[in-house]
Design an enzyme around this catalytic site. Structure first.
Site, mmCIF file in Angstrom:
data_model
loop_
_atom_site.group_PDB
_atom_site.id
_atom_site.type_symbol
_atom_site.label_atom_id
_atom_site.label_comp_id
_atom_site.label_asym_id
_atom_site.label_seq_id
_atom_site.Cartn_x
_atom_site.Cartn_y
_atom_site.Cartn_z
ATOM 1 N N GLY A 285 2.473 -25.397 43.620
ATOM 2 C CA GLY A 285 2.697 -26.747 43.115
ATOM 3 C C GLY A 285 3.628 -26.800 41.925
ATOM 4 N N CYS A 286 4.066 -25.646 41.461
ATOM 5 C CA CYS A 286 5.015 -25.597 40.357
ATOM 6 C C CYS A 286 6.411 -25.351 40.931
ATOM 7 C CB CYS A 286 4.670 -24.474 39.381
ATOM 8 S SG CYS A 286 3.120 -24.714 38.508
ATOM 9 N N THR A 287 7.387 -26.113 40.463
ATOM 10 C CA THR A 287 8.760 -25.918 40.907
ATOM 11 C C THR A 287 9.281 -24.582 40.410
ATOM 12 O OG1 THR A 287 9.087 -28.297 40.837
ATOM 13 C CG2 THR A 287 11.060 -26.934 40.906
#
Length: 139
Positions: free
Chosen positions: A46-48
């Site tokens: 969920g983290c870019t």
């Protein structure tokens, strides 16, 4: 710097550029992260940017949850530092009782971070709740 000092510092800073510099400095102060822990299993979904998070518990009663994390992006490292201030070294109950959305808002991050960074921030928090067993059970 602890979370209360950070909140007080941000209250004194009028410009987002100044807060941004403080975040980057916080990220630079993160302890070294072990290279061998930079694995897919430790990567936060969920983290870019790439974010790795590891967890251990102490032998205290109740046990305390200690987190270490790192990223390949400077501003994200600063966000990690905030998350660790809020959660690392805390018990499961303390983790469950931490109102991270209030902290996020009080720091002025809600209106100054991109939606992707904001989502990544909350993805880290969700992973901390999972690892510590502090996630709330939904019906």
């Amino acid at each position: 710097m602890n979370l209360q000092e950070l909140l007080e510092t941000f209250e004194l800073l009028d410009q987002w550029d100044e807060r941004y510099r403080v975040l980057i400095d916080l990220g630079r102060s993160l302890p070294a992260f072990p290279e061998e822990a930079r694995t897919e299993d430790n990567r936060v979904e969920g983290c870019t940017s790439n974010v790795w998070l590891i967890h251990e518990t102490t032998d205290d009663e109740p046990p305390r949850h200690v987190f270490r994390a790192d990223s390949d992006a400077f501003i994200v490292k600063g966000l990690i530092a905030i998350v660790l201030m809020a959660y690392s070294g805390r018990t499961q109950e303390e983790i469950r009782g931490t109102d991270i959305r209030d902290i996020f808002t009080r720091l002025g991050l809600e209106q100054n971070l991109s939606p992707n960074r904001r989502d990544g921030f909350y993805a880290m928090v969700e992973r901390i709740h999972e690892l510590s067993g502090a996630q709330t059970q939904s019906a």
